[in-house]
Every structure is written in structure tokens, then in C-alpha cells.
Design a protein around this motif. Structure first.
Motif, PDB file in Angstrom:
ATOM      1  N   LEU A   1       0.704  -1.405  -0.042  1.00  0.00           N
ATOM      2  CA  LEU A   1      -0.004   0.065  -0.032  1.00  0.00           C
ATOM      3  C   LEU A   1       0.978   1.214  -0.155  1.00  0.00           C
ATOM      4  O   LEU A   1       0.522   2.187   0.645  1.00  0.00           O
ATOM      5  CB  LEU A   1      -0.965   0.015   1.271  1.00  0.00           C
ATOM      6  N   GLU A   2       2.012   1.022  -0.431  1.00  0.00           N
ATOM      7  CA  GLU A   2       2.829   2.391  -0.679  1.00  0.00           C
ATOM      8  C   GLU A   2       2.943   3.138   0.662  1.00  0.00           C
ATOM      9  O   GLU A   2       2.974   4.380   0.579  1.00  0.00           O
ATOM     10  CB  GLU A   2       2.278   3.405  -1.574  1.00  0.00           C
ATOM     11  N   PRO A   3       3.584   2.209   1.674  1.00  0.00           N
ATOM     12  CA  PRO A   3       3.973   2.895   2.997  1.00  0.00           C
ATOM     13  C   PRO A   3       5.474   3.716   2.974  1.00  0.00           C
ATOM     14  O   PRO A   3       6.080   3.481   2.052  1.00  0.00           O
ATOM     15  CB  PRO A   3       4.038   1.829   3.796  1.00  0.00           C
ATOM     16  N   ASP A   4       5.493   4.874   3.964  1.00  0.00           N
ATOM     17  CA  ASP A   4       6.769   5.349   3.632  1.00  0.00           C
ATOM     18  C   ASP A   4       7.765   4.424   4.174  1.00  0.00           C
ATOM     19  O   ASP A   4       7.538   3.413   4.747  1.00  0.00           O
ATOM     20  CB  ASP A   4       6.603   6.644   4.708  1.00  0.00           C
ATOM     21  N   PRO A   5       8.971   4.821   3.852  1.00  0.00           N
ATOM     22  CA  PRO A   5      10.402   4.078   4.110  1.00  0.00           C
ATOM     23  C   PRO A   5      10.320   3.510   5.618  1.00  0.00           C
ATOM     24  O   PRO A   5      10.503   2.131   5.695  1.00  0.00           O
ATOM     25  CB  PRO A   5      11.443   4.938   3.861  1.00  0.00           C
ATOM     26  N   ALA A   6       9.851   4.388   6.470  1.00  0.00           N
ATOM     27  CA  ALA A   6      10.123   3.786   7.914  1.00  0.00           C
ATOM     28  C   ALA A   6       8.987   2.902   8.313  1.00  0.00           C
ATOM     29  O   ALA A   6       9.250   1.935   8.927  1.00  0.00           O
ATOM     30  CB  ALA A   6      10.281   5.096   9.030  1.00  0.00           C
ATOM     31  N   THR A   7       7.940   3.091   7.796  1.00  0.00           N
ATOM     32  CA  THR A   7       6.692   2.097   8.082  1.00  0.00           C
ATOM     33  C   THR A   7       7.061   0.868   7.054  1.00  0.00           C
ATOM     34  O   THR A   7       6.783  -0.376   7.742  1.00  0.00           O
ATOM     35  CB  THR A   7       5.309   2.626   7.704  1.00  0.00           C
ATOM     36  N   ALA A   8       7.543   0.810   5.929  1.00  0.00           N
ATOM     37  CA  ALA A   8       8.001  -0.045   5.151  1.00  0.00           C
ATOM     38  C   ALA A   8       8.799  -1.022   5.863  1.00  0.00           C
ATOM     39  O   ALA A   8       8.736  -2.436   5.928  1.00  0.00           O
ATOM     40  CB  ALA A   8       8.244  -0.002   3.663  1.00  0.00           C
ATOM     41  N   ALA A   9       9.886  -0.521   6.532  1.00  0.00           N
ATOM     42  CA  ALA A   9      11.025  -1.184   7.499  1.00  0.00           C
ATOM     43  C   ALA A   9      10.295  -1.762   8.764  1.00  0.00           C
ATOM     44  O   ALA A   9      10.554  -3.306   8.867  1.00  0.00           O
ATOM     45  CB  ALA A   9      11.906  -0.232   7.681  1.00  0.00           C
ATOM     46  N   GLY A  10       9.350  -1.161   9.268  1.00  0.00           N
ATOM     47  CA  GLY A  10       8.642  -1.771  10.198  1.00  0.00           C
ATOM     48  C   GLY A  10       7.631  -2.995   9.790  1.00  0.00           C
ATOM     49  O   GLY A  10       7.848  -4.039  10.571  1.00  0.00           O
ATOM     50  N   LEU A  11       7.230  -2.865   8.856  1.00  0.00           N
ATOM     51  CA  LEU A  11       6.206  -4.187   8.215  1.00  0.00           C
ATOM     52  C   LEU A  11       7.172  -5.170   7.776  1.00  0.00           C
ATOM     53  O   LEU A  11       6.798  -6.466   8.102  1.00  0.00           O
ATOM     54  CB  LEU A  11       5.644  -3.655   7.133  1.00  0.00           C
ATOM     55  N   ALA A  12       8.307  -5.009   7.119  1.00  0.00           N
ATOM     56  CA  ALA A  12       9.226  -6.055   6.730  1.00  0.00           C
ATOM     57  C   ALA A  12       9.702  -6.781   7.935  1.00  0.00           C
ATOM     58  O   ALA A  12      10.075  -7.943   8.086  1.00  0.00           O
ATOM     59  CB  ALA A  12      10.415  -5.370   6.053  1.00  0.00           C
TER      60      ALA A  12
ATOM     61  N   ALA B   1      -3.135   5.436   3.453  1.00  0.00           N
ATOM     62  CA  ALA B   1      -3.496   4.807   2.137  1.00  0.00           C
ATOM     63  C   ALA B   1      -4.734   5.514   2.049  1.00  0.00           C
ATOM     64  O   ALA B   1      -5.093   5.980   1.045  1.00  0.00           O
ATOM     65  CB  ALA B   1      -3.541   3.334   2.243  1.00  0.00           C
ATOM     66  N   ARG B   2      -5.563   5.581   3.048  1.00  0.00           N
ATOM     67  CA  ARG B   2      -6.837   6.031   2.726  1.00  0.00           C
ATOM     68  C   ARG B   2      -6.959   7.562   2.439  1.00  0.00           C
ATOM     69  O   ARG B   2      -7.607   7.985   1.610  1.00  0.00           O
ATOM     70  CB  ARG B   2      -7.825   5.802   4.064  1.00  0.00           C
ATOM     71  N   GLU B   3      -6.176   8.121   3.225  1.00  0.00           N
ATOM     72  CA  GLU B   3      -6.140   9.605   2.948  1.00  0.00           C
ATOM     73  C   GLU B   3      -5.384  10.004   1.582  1.00  0.00           C
ATOM     74  O   GLU B   3      -5.971  10.719   0.805  1.00  0.00           O
ATOM     75  CB  GLU B   3      -5.209  10.385   4.022  1.00  0.00           C
ATOM     76  N   ARG B   4      -4.514   9.115   1.184  1.00  0.00           N
ATOM     77  CA  ARG B   4      -3.938   9.277  -0.128  1.00  0.00           C
ATOM     78  C   ARG B   4      -5.043   9.002  -1.234  1.00  0.00           C
ATOM     79  O   ARG B   4      -5.351   9.941  -2.226  1.00  0.00           O
ATOM     80  CB  ARG B   4      -2.870   8.273  -0.333  1.00  0.00           C
ATOM     81  N   HIS B   5      -5.643   8.175  -1.138  1.00  0.00           N
ATOM     82  CA  HIS B   5      -6.791   7.892  -2.026  1.00  0.00           C
ATOM     83  C   HIS B   5      -8.017   8.786  -2.009  1.00  0.00           C
ATOM     84  O   HIS B   5      -8.589   9.163  -2.968  1.00  0.00           O
ATOM     85  CB  HIS B   5      -7.397   6.466  -1.886  1.00  0.00           C
ATOM     86  N   ARG B   6      -8.252   9.249  -0.920  1.00  0.00           N
ATOM     87  CA  ARG B   6      -9.104  10.533  -0.988  1.00  0.00           C
ATOM     88  C   ARG B   6      -8.757  11.686  -1.681  1.00  0.00           C
ATOM     89  O   ARG B   6      -9.515  12.361  -2.643  1.00  0.00           O
ATOM     90  CB  ARG B   6      -9.331  11.092   0.591  1.00  0.00           C
TER      91      ARG B   6
END
Length: 263
Positions: A120-131, A171-176
Motif C-alpha cells: 500500500l505504498e507505505p513510507d520507508p520507515a513504515t515499510a521497514a517496520g512491516l518487513a 493509504a485512505r487519505e492518499r486515495h481521498r
């Protein structure tokens, strides 16, 4: 060293020892025609671990079986945790095997949500936390029975849930913004996470990017509603009428949720 391969998150019943048909209890209700205690084999379970009435479950009143999904936990417990030795071959392992199944199912469901969030195209820090969490949960699925039963699932689910909430909001704010959604109708503004919407008339509403996490949508009329980018994590969709609704693109909606709804 490379992380271990992640388990398959879709059920392969041919690789399972019919665990959901034995380990899990159920009560006579609209979902099941009889009572069954946990640990007792279902009366429809065959000697080769297949369901004897799989092609006519609904007609026989076994709706709960149709809507259940182990997210691949059954074959993971059968083939990995217990090395392909069934509860029939080694009866002494049966209680532990049955106890491990719901733990594994939660891990697989969390893993499915984490992998979706990573897309869902998270920012780099969030992507690292997810990984990091994907690696942690993925490693747990390969653990031995004692380790699995000792896991603090409440704490783990809390950590996963917090990260999914952050990804969802972003992600929801980006889609809005991309869709030019400036606001919602007066009726739609009462839609919120955890809302009691049992039997609610939501027909045709624009619910794009709405937060419906944990909402009670039992028997709600959602015909023709637009649920793109709406967060449906944990929403109860039993008997919700989704005919004509746009659900493709909804966030964190699972196969069991959709199977329990009217589509």
C-alpha cells in the motif's frame, strides 16, 4: 542469512489432517446442524481426512464450514510443525496439535494483512517496520509446538494492529486526495471504526476510504455501496447484503468475511 520462505496463506486441504474438522468446537446453530466438542472428529470426516459432504455443505446446514478459512494454517501445522505425522498415526500428539492450530491460524492471518499493507505504498520507515514484522511472524510459523504455544499473541496482535492502522490511515487519505473526495454525506459521516451498524440501511452510500475497522455490519444493507479503499479489518459482515457493492480494493477484507456476506 536469508529469511526462511514464508508459508502458503491459502488452504491446501489435501496437505492437512482435517484439523479444522477435529480440533475446533461448534454449536448447533444457523451455521451448524449439530453440536461438536473440540477434539472430536466431525461425523462427516473420512478416514483419509477429506470431508464426506464437501459438495453439499450448504444444503446440509454446514454454513460455518463454507465460511471458515484457515489461511493455510492447517497444512502448516500438519506438514511443518508436526512433520507430516497425523493425529491418527500418533494419538498422543493430538491435544498439542489441536492447541497449535488456532495459534497458527492467527499468525497466518496477521501475515496476510502485513503483506497486503506492504503493497500500500507505505513510507520507508513504515515499510521497514512491516518487513521486520513479516520476518518475525514468518519465523514464528516455522517454530516448534512449545514455542508456538508460548507466544504472546495479544502483544503481537497489538503491534501488528497498530502498524496496520497507520498504513490504513495513510493509504485512505492518499486515495481521498487522488479521487477528490472532500467529504461524506450526513448519513455516511456516522460510519466509523467499531460502529454498531447491525441491520443498517447503507444502500448506495459512497463509503470510499471509510474507516469500518471492527464495525458490526451484520445483516446491513450495503447493496450498491462503494467500499473502495475502505478499511474492513475485523468488520463483521455476516449476512450483510453486498449485492452490487464495489468491494474490490477494500483494505484488509478477508475471504471468510466475504463468504459470510450475501454477494
Amino acid at each position: 542469512m536469508a529469511a526462511p520462505a514464508l508459508p502458503r496463506l491459502e488452504a491446501e486441504c489435501s496437505q492437512c489432517f482435517g484439523l479444522c474438522c477435529v480440533a475446533l468446537p461448534f454449536a448447533r446453530s444457523a451455521d451448524f446442524p449439530v453440536d461438536k466438542a473440540g477434539g472430536d472428529p466431525c461425523r462427516n470426516l473420512l478416514a483419509d481426512h477429506r470431508c464426506g459432504i464437501h459438495d453439499r455443505l450448504l444444503e446440509g446446514g454446514w454454513r460455518g464450514c463454507v465460511t471458515f478459512d484457515c489461511f493455510g494454517a492447517g497444512q502448516q501445522v500438519s506438514q511443518v510443525t508436526f512433520g507430516g505425522i497425523s493425529w491418527r498415526e500418533a494419538p498422543a500428539t493430538a491435544p498439542t496439535m489441536y492447541a497449535v492450530l488456532p495459534v497458527m491460524r492467527q499468525l497466518h492471518e496477521m501475515l496476510a494483512h502485513l503483506l497486503e499493507a506492504a503493497d500500500l505504498e507505505p513510507d520507508p520507515a513504515t515499510a521497514a517496520g512491516l518487513a521486520d514484522l513479516v520476518d518475525e511472524v514468518g519465523a514464528a510459523t516455522a517454530a516448534d509446538p512449545d514455542t508456538l504455544l508460548a507466544l504472546d499473541l495479544v502483544a503481537l496482535r497489538s503491534r501488528v494492529g497498530d502498524l496496520l492502522r497507520l498504513v490504513s490511515a495513510t493509504a485512505r487519505e492518499r486515495h481521498r486526495r487522488r479521487a477528490g473526495i472532500r467529504g461524506q454525506s450526513r448519513q455516511a459521516r456516522r460510519i466509523r471504526a467499531g460502529a454498531d451498524l447491525v441491520g443498517a440501511d447503507l444502500q448506495g452510500l459512497d463509503l470510499r476510504a471509510a474507516d469500518l475497522r471492527g464495525a458490526l455490519l451484520i445483516a446491513a444493507d450495503l447493496r450498491g455501496a462503494d467500499l473502495r479503499w475502505a478499511d474492513l479489518l475485523g468488520a463483521d459482515l455476516r449476512d450483510a447484503d453486498l449485492r452490487g457493492a464495489v468491494v474490490d480494493g477494500a483494505l484488509f477484507v478477508t475471504r471468510p468475511q466475504l463468504a459470510a456476506a450475501r454477494t
